[in-house]
Enzyme design. Structure first.
Site, PDB file in Angstrom:
ATOM      1  N   SER A 142       1.051 -13.036  25.816  1.00 39.81           N
ATOM      2  CA  SER A 142       1.421 -12.088  24.761  1.00 39.81           C
ATOM      3  C   SER A 142       1.810 -12.883  23.532  1.00 39.81           C
ATOM      4  O   SER A 142       2.161 -14.069  23.630  1.00 39.81           O
ATOM      5  CB  SER A 142       2.619 -11.235  25.227  1.00 39.81           C
ATOM      6  N   TYR A 155      10.985 -10.079  28.803  1.00 40.85           N
ATOM      7  CA  TYR A 155       9.531 -10.039  28.653  1.00 40.85           C
ATOM      8  C   TYR A 155       9.044 -11.297  27.940  1.00 40.85           C
ATOM      9  O   TYR A 155       8.078 -11.940  28.380  1.00 40.85           O
ATOM     10  CB  TYR A 155       9.135  -8.792  27.871  1.00 40.85           C
TER      11      TYR A 155
END
Length: 244
Positions: A142, A155
């Site tokens: 990501s 995350y």
């Protein structure tokens, strides 16, 4: 190498980028093995694959469980005899929270799925690819794995870890004929982001919009192909210029 009749595993195949990649790889003639924890969503992706005259199977599994990962890898190896492409994609985001208020339960769950799950997938799929002396792995990281992401500490930490695993695995297994890269999406319109405000043009980078899952799937399909034959250990941002 044509992708036709090659075997691909896609984790997190039940929705979002995983579903889009499953459909895209299937259109290239690949046999797709769909893995997801959610049976209904996974079977829906398989239905969509078959609707476009693709071929595949669905296996329910928790990617954070070593036993279940070993089982799905063994099942696919027994059925097809090989694994050519592994899209190591399953992940969860968790809730938005300042780091000091982040719950341990949320942090542990995110790390179990996103980081341990990626590790377990690599661990057991690589063993099959080593025997073949060939294979391609694409990990889903990501932009949160390459820059700071306020209020998504768990995350972000997990995706930084996926980037680290990708670089290490690429260095170790490139000499054995296995290419390993990571794709780093920015904002993508998926079920995982449905509760987030995706409308802020500044947060979406110079293109001023989030991406569709299909736009990420296009890059995954490229990385899986021989057109990306000299890419190994690459951390590919697909974020509209957000991290430029």
């Amino acid at each position: 190498m044509s992708l036709a009749n090659r075997v691909a595993i896609i984790t997190g195949a039940g929705s979002g980028i995983g579903r889009a990649a499953s459909l895209k790889l299937s259109t290239q003639g690949m046999l797709v093995a769909l893995v997801d924890y959610d049976v209904a969503r996974g079977e829906e992706t398989l239905r969509l694959v078959k609707e476009q005259e693709g071929n595949g199977i669905f296996i329910q599994a928790d990617v954070s469980s070593s036993t279940e990962v070993q089982n799905y890898v063994a099942n696919i190896k027994e059925r097809y005899g090989r694994i050519d492409v592994f899209f190591n994609n399953a992940g969860v985001m968790g809730t938005l929270s300042p780091l000091a208020d982040y719950s341990e339960e949320t942090f542990d769950r995110i790390m179990a799925v996103n980081l341990k799950g990626a590790f377990l997938g690599l661990k057991y799929v690589i063993k099959v690819m080593e025997e073949q002396r060939s294979g391609v792995i694409i990990n889903t990281a990501s932009t949160a794995g390459v820059q700071s992401t306020p209020f998504l500490g768990g995350y972000s930490a997990s995706k930084h870890g996926v980037v680290g695993l990708t670089k290490t695995a690429a260095a170790e297994y490139g000499p054995k004929g296995i290419r390993i890269n990571a794709v780093c999406p920015g904002g993508v319109i998926t079920n995982m982001t449905k509760d987030m405000d995706m409308s802020d043009p500044v947060q979406n980078g110079p293109l001023r919009r989030p991406s569709s899952p299909e736009e990420i799937a296009n890059v995954v399909c490229f990385l899986a192909s021989e057109e990306a034959s000299y890419m190994n250990g690459s951390i590919v941002t697909v974020d509209g210029g957000l991290t430029a």
